[in-house]
Design a protein around this motif. Structure first.
Motif, mmCIF file in Angstrom:
data_model
loop_
_atom_site.group_PDB
_atom_site.id
_atom_site.type_symbol
_atom_site.label_atom_id
_atom_site.label_comp_id
_atom_site.label_asym_id
_atom_site.label_seq_id
_atom_site.Cartn_x
_atom_site.Cartn_y
_atom_site.Cartn_z
ATOM 1 N N PRO A 91 0.824 -1.212 0.000
ATOM 2 C CA PRO A 91 0.000 0.000 0.000
ATOM 3 C C PRO A 91 0.860 1.265 0.000
ATOM 4 C CG PRO A 91 -0.902 -1.602 1.527
ATOM 5 C CD PRO A 91 0.422 -2.160 1.055
ATOM 6 N N ILE A 92 0.412 2.275 -0.760
ATOM 7 C CA ILE A 92 1.205 3.489 -0.949
ATOM 8 C C ILE A 92 0.618 4.634 -0.131
ATOM 9 C CG2 ILE A 92 2.082 5.148 -2.636
ATOM 10 C CD1 ILE A 92 1.672 2.991 -4.765
ATOM 11 N N PRO A 93 1.314 5.101 0.904
ATOM 12 C CA PRO A 93 0.792 6.216 1.709
ATOM 13 C C PRO A 93 1.066 7.566 1.051
ATOM 14 C CG PRO A 93 2.869 5.459 2.609
ATOM 15 C CD PRO A 93 2.556 4.544 1.459
ATOM 16 N N PHE A 94 0.154 8.516 1.288
ATOM 17 C CA PHE A 94 0.336 9.898 0.845
ATOM 18 C C PHE A 94 0.737 10.755 2.038
ATOM 19 C CE2 PHE A 94 -2.949 8.396 -2.176
ATOM 20 C CZ PHE A 94 -2.337 8.720 -3.373
ATOM 21 N N THR A 95 1.612 11.705 1.802
ATOM 22 C CA THR A 95 1.841 12.734 2.807
ATOM 23 C C THR A 95 0.860 13.871 2.537
ATOM 24 O OG1 THR A 95 3.467 13.955 1.475
ATOM 25 C CG2 THR A 95 4.292 12.151 2.873
ATOM 26 N N ARG A 96 0.731 14.787 3.494
ATOM 27 C CA ARG A 96 -0.144 15.934 3.276
ATOM 28 C C ARG A 96 0.327 16.759 2.080
ATOM 29 N NH1 ARG A 96 -1.620 19.705 8.311
ATOM 30 N NH2 ARG A 96 -2.550 17.690 8.905
ATOM 31 N N SER A 97 1.646 16.869 1.922
ATOM 32 C CA SER A 97 2.205 17.619 0.790
ATOM 33 C C SER A 97 1.864 16.938 -0.533
ATOM 34 C CB SER A 97 3.727 17.738 0.946
ATOM 35 O OG SER A 97 4.303 18.365 -0.175
ATOM 36 N N ASN A 98 1.924 15.595 -0.568
ATOM 37 C CA ASN A 98 1.562 14.863 -1.788
ATOM 38 C C ASN A 98 0.151 15.218 -2.237
ATOM 39 O OD1 ASN A 98 3.226 11.809 -0.695
ATOM 40 N ND2 ASN A 98 4.041 13.556 -1.841
ATOM 41 N N LEU A 99 -0.781 15.185 -1.280
ATOM 42 C CA LEU A 99 -2.190 15.409 -1.601
ATOM 43 C C LEU A 99 -2.468 16.863 -1.958
ATOM 44 C CD1 LEU A 99 -3.918 13.222 1.141
ATOM 45 C CD2 LEU A 99 -3.780 12.758 -1.307
ATOM 46 N N ARG A 100 -1.886 17.782 -1.201
ATOM 47 C CA ARG A 100 -2.179 19.198 -1.414
ATOM 48 C C ARG A 100 -1.482 19.765 -2.639
ATOM 49 N NH1 ARG A 100 -1.408 22.642 3.936
ATOM 50 N NH2 ARG A 100 -2.144 24.218 2.460
ATOM 51 N N TYR A 101 -0.339 19.205 -2.979
ATOM 52 C CA TYR A 101 0.439 19.819 -4.059
ATOM 53 C C TYR A 101 0.677 18.890 -5.244
ATOM 54 C CZ TYR A 101 4.109 22.336 -6.493
ATOM 55 O OH TYR A 101 4.838 22.970 -7.452
ATOM 56 N N ASP A 102 1.278 17.712 -5.016
ATOM 57 C CA ASP A 102 1.708 16.861 -6.132
ATOM 58 C C ASP A 102 0.539 16.216 -6.865
ATOM 59 O OD1 ASP A 102 4.662 17.086 -5.589
ATOM 60 O OD2 ASP A 102 4.029 16.192 -3.704
ATOM 61 N N VAL A 103 -0.415 15.637 -6.119
ATOM 62 C CA VAL A 103 -1.587 15.045 -6.767
ATOM 63 C C VAL A 103 -2.416 16.134 -7.437
ATOM 64 C CG1 VAL A 103 -3.747 13.787 -6.381
ATOM 65 C CG2 VAL A 103 -1.662 13.061 -5.208
ATOM 66 N N THR A 104 -2.556 17.280 -6.748
ATOM 67 C CA THR A 104 -3.294 18.410 -7.315
ATOM 68 C C THR A 104 -2.631 18.916 -8.592
ATOM 69 O OG1 THR A 104 -4.014 19.084 -5.100
ATOM 70 C CG2 THR A 104 -4.168 20.737 -6.845
ATOM 71 N N ALA A 105 -1.291 18.956 -8.601
ATOM 72 C CA ALA A 105 -0.561 19.393 -9.798
ATOM 73 C C ALA A 105 -0.816 18.454 -10.962
ATOM 74 C CB ALA A 105 0.938 19.471 -9.497
ATOM 75 N N ASN A 106 -0.876 17.134 -10.694
ATOM 76 C CA ASN A 106 -1.167 16.167 -11.750
ATOM 77 C C ASN A 106 -2.565 16.367 -12.310
ATOM 78 O OD1 ASN A 106 0.550 13.417 -12.428
ATOM 79 N ND2 ASN A 106 1.303 14.482 -10.611
ATOM 80 N N ILE A 107 -3.539 16.548 -11.416
ATOM 81 C CA ILE A 107 -4.909 16.775 -11.871
ATOM 82 C C ILE A 107 -4.993 18.074 -12.675
ATOM 83 C CG2 ILE A 107 -7.271 17.261 -11.111
ATOM 84 C CD1 ILE A 107 -6.714 15.454 -8.686
ATOM 85 N N GLY A 108 -4.352 19.127 -12.164
ATOM 86 C CA GLY A 108 -4.368 20.411 -12.858
ATOM 87 C C GLY A 108 -3.721 20.351 -14.229
ATOM 88 N N ALA A 109 -2.570 19.649 -14.328
ATOM 89 C CA ALA A 109 -1.879 19.525 -15.618
ATOM 90 C C ALA A 109 -2.722 18.746 -16.614
ATOM 91 C CB ALA A 109 -0.527 18.846 -15.413
ATOM 92 N N SER A 110 -3.407 17.707 -16.149
ATOM 93 C CA SER A 110 -4.254 16.904 -17.036
ATOM 94 C C SER A 110 -5.415 17.731 -17.572
ATOM 95 C CB SER A 110 -4.789 15.680 -16.276
ATOM 96 O OG SER A 110 -3.731 14.875 -15.799
ATOM 97 N N ILE A 111 -6.069 18.480 -16.677
ATOM 98 C CA ILE A 111 -7.184 19.333 -17.099
ATOM 99 C C ILE A 111 -6.686 20.430 -18.035
ATOM 100 C CG2 ILE A 111 -8.912 20.985 -16.294
ATOM 101 C CD1 ILE A 111 -9.168 19.285 -13.760
ATOM 102 N N LEU A 112 -5.510 20.999 -17.725
ATOM 103 C CA LEU A 112 -4.937 22.050 -18.574
ATOM 104 C C LEU A 112 -4.701 21.546 -19.990
ATOM 105 C CD1 LEU A 112 -3.664 24.877 -18.925
ATOM 106 C CD2 LEU A 112 -1.492 23.888 -18.138
ATOM 107 N N LEU A 113 -4.196 20.314 -20.119
ATOM 108 C CA LEU A 113 -3.954 19.758 -21.451
ATOM 109 C C LEU A 113 -5.255 19.641 -22.234
ATOM 110 C CD1 LEU A 113 -2.212 18.421 -23.617
ATOM 111 C CD2 LEU A 113 -2.508 16.237 -22.396
#
Length: 323
Positions: A91-113
């Motif tokens: 199982p892969i744990p998320f840190t608060r930074s992962n969720l607030r920034y890195d996962v959000t950045a991935n979602i944002g980049a996908s929507i931007l494309l």
């Protein structure tokens, strides 16, 4: 002979992945950054080399649908198959930074494309989703901002140090570790290319169609560096490196590979449909959603299994659509 080259390519993949994981952990310690950041930058960018080569060559040859399709297919494979397989191992744990920034950045980049692709299509009056040079420049600038923000806010993390790293690596000069990391990355990519080419040849020999090869063997083949690196990292308990590898690789694919490809030559996704973009966005959203289902702030084993099933369901739809 083809099977022999296939085995050699797989051996190089595994050897390169093992060494890359070990050297990446030592580099993270020496630089005072977390394994996640090393995975999201050095490892993530390095393992995306096959996608970069395919997309840039496609753009130069005017095959925009191949360039876009390669990135969409790679990210879907990374998110559903590779991250899913990694979570099944551990199982892969998320840190608060992962969720607030890195996962959000991935979602944002996908929507931007998607916004750039269809926005440009309507503005230019074309019939296909398009990424022009201006859109490509925006993508590249977003990547630069992401990398700047990542290193600016990164703090040394001693909790993500891999316990199984070879001790001898920490006792040799830092420049030697960097050379070994480069050698590992070269071996990983070379082994992946050898394995991929041998697999395509073998598929031709047994009569598999061109389309079936493109959406199965090639799609998974260009993601083999990420797959082997993530699974081996997970087997050694280093899920931070695995998560960073996937999130970093996905961002690099969208922002840099498509950015550079479209700046070289504007690209149109003639063969890319709504279902492809929908699965692309859906897979990215699924990563964020997994943090709030099952055990909080982690991708559970059952969620990884569901992601794998979704990937094979999508592949089946592609095969049916192309038949």
């Amino acid at each position: 002979m083809t099977i022999l080259w296939l085995i050699i390519g797989l051996a190089l993949l595994l050897a390169g992945s093992n060494l890359l994981v070990d050297t990446s952990v030592v580099i993270a310690r020496k630089l005072g950054v977390s394994d996640f950041v090393i995975g999201a930058t050095i490892v993530g960018v390095g393992t995306s080399a096959p996608e970069l080569y395919v997309s840039v060559c496609s753009a130069l040859q005017g095959m925009g649908d191949v360039a876009i399709g390669n990135v969409l297919g790679s990210n879907i494979c990374n998110t559903l198959l590779i991250l899913g397989a990694t979570a099944v191992v551990l199982p892969i744990p998320f840190t608060r930074s992962n969720l607030r920034y890195d996962v959000t950045a991935n979602i944002g980049a996908s929507i931007l494309l998607v916004v750039i692709s269809y926005g440009t299509m309507y503005l230019l009056g074309t019939t296909n989703s398009t990424v022009n040079r201006f859109g490509g420049a925006i993508l590249i600038l977003c990547l630069i901002f992401y990398l700047w923000h990542t290193f600016k806010n990164e703090k040394s993390s001693n909790n993500n140090v891999e316990q199984g790293a070879d001790g001898w690596l920490s006792r040799i000069p830092f420049w030697c570790v960097c050379v070994l990391a480069l050698l590992a990355l070269t071996t990983l990519i070379g082994g992946g290319n050898l394995f991929l080419n041998s697999a395509v040849t073998l598929a031709h020999d047994i009569g598999i169609s061109e389309f079936a090869i493109s959406v199965t063997v090639i799609a998974v083949g260009t993601s083999l560096p990420e797959l082997t690196t993530c699974v081996i990292a997970a087997m050694r308990g280093n899920t931070a490196l695995a998560l960073g590898n996937i999130l970093g690789s996905n961002l690099f694919n969208i922002l840099f590979i498509l950015g550079v490809s479209s700046v070289i030559s504007p690209i149109e996704g003639a063969g890319v449909g709504v279902i492809d973009y929908s699965m692309f966005i859906g897979a990215t959203l699924l990563v964020g959603l997994s943090a709030f289902t099952g055990k909080k702030s982690q991708i559970d084993r059952w969620e990884g299994a569901v992601a794998i099933v979704l990937y094979f369901a999508y592949t089946t739809i592609l095969l049916y659509r192309g038949s």
